[in-house]
Design an enzyme around this catalytic site. Structure first.
Site: not given
Length: 309
Positions: A120, A185
């Site tokens: 992804h 993140h």
């Protein structure tokens, strides 16, 4: 000769596809609306091919051999993780070889793959920007998962060489450069020097049974989603987008590895892909969109060097 149609950078997150579509005003709704606007702008550009620069999340590369950069030149296939497309992807082979030759001439020893698995980290942005998986692509995988990572300045230099290679390629068309990754993140360590047991074994030897490794890992990833208290540094994310809008990649590169991780987390290393892509295009961002989405564990940003309506 090829022409660069522009650059688009986009955050990715498993939870953009794993979680139910957000209600209007819900977490991620602004990002998805911005992504659709960017897709329509790309459609209007009508590129003939796309170079997609992104990371791998231990679906194609492991610590039996961990190259800093891998270029797909013949076959590529999506792993199919977290709702991304599984199966063969159309590779722009002659353009990929022009990229390889140009980078080699510029002094970059980029690893080659005749049969590249991408997850992804490449496919989600490819799909969101182009509306599917039909546009011929050149996949460039950058190691952003754990040391040894290419330095930020090395990534900027690679991007400049990539831009020169594309502009000199004997490809009769327009090429969009895209980057997938970031922004801020915080993720568990993937450094084999810091983890132990079965997880360490899978980071090193996962290639032996990549689907079993992925099946064991996916529940841990899923468990991280949906937390409104997950850490995201929106202030840094906006600073990063502002620096690229000013054409000032140098200020980002000057942070170095440790400072970047302090400010943007271990997942923030994925902004290397943005640095490469924008340097290739050689233009500042003309449009940006941003939404902090802690429920997706990521600051979700988009930036393009072309107007977005």
């Amino acid at each position: 000769m090829a022409a660069i149609a522009g650059f688009a950078g986009m955050s990715h997150s498993p939870f953009a596809t794993l979680l139910p579509p957000p209600a209007e005003g819900g977490p991620g709704a602004k990002f998805l609306a911005d992504a659709d606007r960017a897709r329509r702008a790309v459609e209007a550009l009508a590129p003939d091919a796309i170079v997609v620069i992104g990371p791998d999340h231990f679906h194609g590369n492991f610590y039996d051999v961990m190259p800093p950069f891998v270029l797909g030149v013949e076959h590529a296939a999506g792993f199919g993780d977290f709702g991304s497309t599984e199966g063969p992807l159309p590779v722009a082979g002659p353009l990929a070889w022009s990229v390889h030759n140009g980078l080699t001439d510029a002094g970059f020893d980029v690893s080659l793959s005749y049969s590249l698995t991408v997850d992804h980290g490449i496919v989600q942005t490819y799909e969101m920007l182009t509306g599917g998986t039909a546009l011929p692509l050149v996949p460039l995988v950058v190691n952003t998962a754990a040391p040894p990572l290419p330095s930020l300045r090395r990534c900027v230099a690679l991007g400049r060489a990539l831009g020169a290679a594309l502009r000199s390629a004997e490809f009769p068309g327009r090429v969009l450069v895209a980057a997938s990754g970031g922004l801020s993140h915080w993720l568990p360590s993937n450094d084999p020097r810091e983890v132990a047991g079965e997880r360490r074994e899978s980071l090193i030897h996962g290639r032996a049974d990549v689907h079993a490794f992925a099946a064991a890992r996916e529940p841990r990833v899923r468990a991280m989603g949906g937390d409104p208290g997950a850490r995201v540094n929106a202030e840094w994310d906006n600073w990063f987008l502002e620096r690229l809008s000013a054409g000032d990649a140098e200020s980002v590169a000057a942070l170095g590895h440790e400072k970047l991780e302090d400010l943007a987390g271990s997942g923030g290393h994925e902004i290397r892909c943005w640095l490469i892509g924008q340097a290739a295009a050689g233009a500042p961002l003309a449009w940006t969109g941003y939404e902090p989405v802690p429920e997706w564990i990521t600051g979700m940003g988009i930036g393009t060097t072309f107007p977005v309506g």
